[in-house]
Write a protein that holds these residues in place. Structure first.
Motif, mmCIF file in Angstrom:
data_model
loop_
_atom_site.group_PDB
_atom_site.id
_atom_site.type_symbol
_atom_site.label_atom_id
_atom_site.label_comp_id
_atom_site.label_asym_id
_atom_site.label_seq_id
_atom_site.Cartn_x
_atom_site.Cartn_y
_atom_site.Cartn_z
ATOM 1 N N ALA A 177 0.803 -1.225 0.000
ATOM 2 C CA ALA A 177 0.000 0.000 0.000
ATOM 3 C C ALA A 177 0.838 1.279 0.000
ATOM 4 N N THR A 178 1.906 1.331 0.789
ATOM 5 C CA THR A 178 2.593 2.603 1.010
ATOM 6 C C THR A 178 3.948 2.668 0.309
ATOM 7 N N TYR A 179 4.809 1.676 0.514
ATOM 8 C CA TYR A 179 6.137 1.703 -0.113
ATOM 9 C C TYR A 179 6.128 1.079 -1.508
ATOM 10 N N GLU A 180 5.003 0.508 -1.887
ATOM 11 C CA GLU A 180 4.832 -0.100 -3.218
ATOM 12 C C GLU A 180 5.886 -1.168 -3.524
ATOM 13 N N TYR A 181 6.193 -1.962 -2.528
ATOM 14 C CA TYR A 181 7.028 -3.150 -2.778
ATOM 15 C C TYR A 181 6.226 -4.143 -3.612
ATOM 16 N N PRO A 182 6.875 -4.832 -4.563
ATOM 17 C CA PRO A 182 6.161 -5.908 -5.250
ATOM 18 C C PRO A 182 5.812 -7.018 -4.249
ATOM 19 N N ILE A 183 4.622 -7.583 -4.395
ATOM 20 C CA ILE A 183 4.237 -8.768 -3.621
ATOM 21 C C ILE A 183 4.392 -9.956 -4.568
ATOM 22 N N TYR A 184 5.274 -10.897 -4.171
ATOM 23 C CA TYR A 184 5.628 -11.992 -5.071
ATOM 24 C C TYR A 184 4.827 -13.254 -4.785
ATOM 25 N N ALA A 185 4.460 -13.952 -5.861
ATOM 26 C CA ALA A 185 3.963 -15.320 -5.742
ATOM 27 C C ALA A 185 4.988 -16.228 -6.399
ATOM 28 N N VAL A 186 5.322 -17.334 -5.738
ATOM 29 C CA VAL A 186 6.276 -18.318 -6.250
ATOM 30 C C VAL A 186 5.499 -19.595 -6.526
ATOM 31 N N LYS A 187 5.571 -20.074 -7.762
ATOM 32 C CA LYS A 187 4.682 -21.161 -8.179
ATOM 33 C C LYS A 187 5.464 -22.398 -8.629
ATOM 34 N N PHE A 188 5.127 -23.529 -8.025
ATOM 35 C CA PHE A 188 5.633 -24.830 -8.472
ATOM 36 C C PHE A 188 4.419 -25.668 -8.867
ATOM 37 N N GLY A 189 4.281 -25.977 -10.139
ATOM 38 C CA GLY A 189 3.141 -26.771 -10.609
ATOM 39 C C GLY A 189 2.018 -25.888 -11.129
ATOM 40 N N GLU A 190 1.121 -26.535 -11.877
ATOM 41 C CA GLU A 190 0.034 -25.830 -12.551
ATOM 42 C C GLU A 190 -1.206 -25.753 -11.657
ATOM 43 N N ALA A 191 -2.028 -24.722 -11.907
ATOM 44 C CA ALA A 191 -3.334 -24.663 -11.241
ATOM 45 C C ALA A 191 -4.291 -25.685 -11.840
ATOM 46 N N ASP A 192 -4.126 -25.936 -13.146
ATOM 47 C CA ASP A 192 -5.004 -26.864 -13.855
ATOM 48 C C ASP A 192 -4.404 -28.267 -13.782
#
Ligand SMILES: [Zn+2]
Length: 409
Positions: free
Chosen positions: A76-91
């Motif tokens: 919200a304030t410092y605008e740091y990226p929020i990361y998602a780390v993904k192993f494997g597919e959603a489908d």
């Protein structure tokens, strides 16, 4: 005089009741406790910048086609990226797991443990790791609240903070200027800065948008769900909606407790499989959101599996108990569990601020404890062991009712 005397008597009674609860653990503290002259330093833990750098390095060194790294929002304030780390597919037909840490900025060790696990999943060719990668989809948000994770100095030492640092601005949502903020917009207990407790900002209706039509839903008490006023909650929700996980794990910290009335070992971890009552119903847009028995049973299997893993052999992490019963549909765990996900809550001892800090040595131990729990969960799904567990183990065998204790010094 008589009144004075009964007041005195009442005080003595109150004191003796609390003494019986506190006496045992206080007389033989099995620490580690931080000592009064010991300065609280938090630099050994990852800052938001460190996290980003480490994620980039892991991504660079990852084996081909294993890991995806996405930005799913900005703080919200410092605008740091929020990361998602993904192993494997959603489908996929494989079980899907979503692990989230540090929604509260001063509760960091789940992030440290997740980063260790992410590194293993990205780089290792150990047979257990490749078996996990073949049979489980697992996505992480390590450090959902980077603004709260920024160190600030206090007279008592360094601190991080629970809330984000967002200022309530009704115009941002098209609301009238005098619209009152949700109850979970409040000052931090250490810094006194205003911000949102992101972990009360969730609603089971996953397309909820705060605006003039929904202003009446802005909650005034903790039994009511939140309104997705923060970019951090929106980032978490986006990942949940994309993955539709079978299991959601949220990692937190709390103060010091002992295991139970009968076991005065210092609690290293509390866990819970349920944060919403079975008869709680949240209705929105013609849909009723409620817990279902199948996912509650899977929650109990997962929590039991981790409990058992931490009791095994010479594990130094055996002092585990169940977190107190709560009814919080506005938490990430609450809202997601009302959308069919099994859940597990980690509440590790100690926070990263001067009143909760337990010292460097404990940080290493508690990070390892969470690593074991998370790793064993992935392994348990990959082998299918988790489905063999009797869910009744959770209610019958995990200690419950941990009294809170203060520092022994
Ligand atoms: Zn927390």
């Amino acid at each position: 005089m008589r009144r004075m005397f009964s007041l005195f008597l009442a005080l003595v009674m109150v004191m003796s009741v609390s003494m019986t609860v506190f006496a045992n653990p206080q007389s033989k503290p099995n620490g580690p406790w931080i000592q009064p002259e010991q300065e609280v330093k938090l630099e050994s833990l990852m800052s938001p910048e460190d996290l980003e750098k480490n994620l980039m390095q892991i991504k660079d060194r990852a084996r081909p086609d294993r890991m995806e790294l996405d930005v799913v929002g900005y703080s919200a304030t410092y605008e740091y990226p929020i990361y998602a780390v993904k192993f494997g597919e959603a489908d996929t037909d494989n079980p899907k797991i979503f692990i989230q840490t540090q929604i509260h900025g001063d509760e960091q060790l789940g992030t440290e443990a997740s980063m260790d696990l992410i590194q293993q999943l990205a780089m290792s060719n150990n047979k257990d790791i490749t078996n996990i990668l073949d049979n489980v989809t697992v996505w992480f948000i390590p450090m959902l609240n980077p603004d709260g994770a920024v160190i600030f100095e206090t007279e008592q030492g360094q601190s991080k903070q629970r809330q984000n640092l967002q200022v309530w601005d009704p115009a941002e949502y098209g609301l009238a200027e005098d619209t009152q903020a949700p109850w979970y917009y409040r000052p931090d207990s250490v810094s006194r800065e205003m911000g949102f407790d992101v972990n009360r900002d969730f609603h089971p209706y996953l397309d909820f948008e705060l605006g003039p039509d929904t202003a009446a839903y802005i909650p005034r008490r903790s039994s009511e769900p939140g309104v997705y006023a923060t970019p951090e909650a929106l980032a978490s929700r986006a990942v949940f909606k994309e993955l539709q996980p079978d299991l959601f794990i949220d990692h937190h910290h709390r103060y010091s407790n002992i295991v139970s009335e009968d076991d005065d070992r210092l609690n290293t971890l509390q866990i819970i499989a349920q944060v919403v009552d079975e008869d709680t119903v949240v209705s929105f847009g013609g849909t009723d959101y409620q817990l279902d028995e199948e996912s509650l049973n899977l929650s109990k299997q997962v929590n039991s599996h981790v409990y058992q893993a931490l009791q095994r052999g010479n594990s130094p992490f055996g002092a585990v108990s169940r977190y107190p019963e709560v009814n919080l549909p506005g938490t990430a765990l609450g809202s997601y569990s009302m959308n069919g996900a099994a859940i597990m809550l980690y509440e590790t001892r100690g926070q990263q601020h001067p009143y909760g800090h337990t010292g460097q040595k404990a940080n290493g131990q508690y990070t390892q404890q969470s690593y074991v729990g998370l790793y064993e969960t992935l392994r348990g799904f990959a082998t299918g062991e988790i489905y063999e567990i009797d869910p009744a183990f959770y209610d019958e065998e995990i200690p419950y009712g941990s009294p809170r204790i203060g520092r022994p010094n």
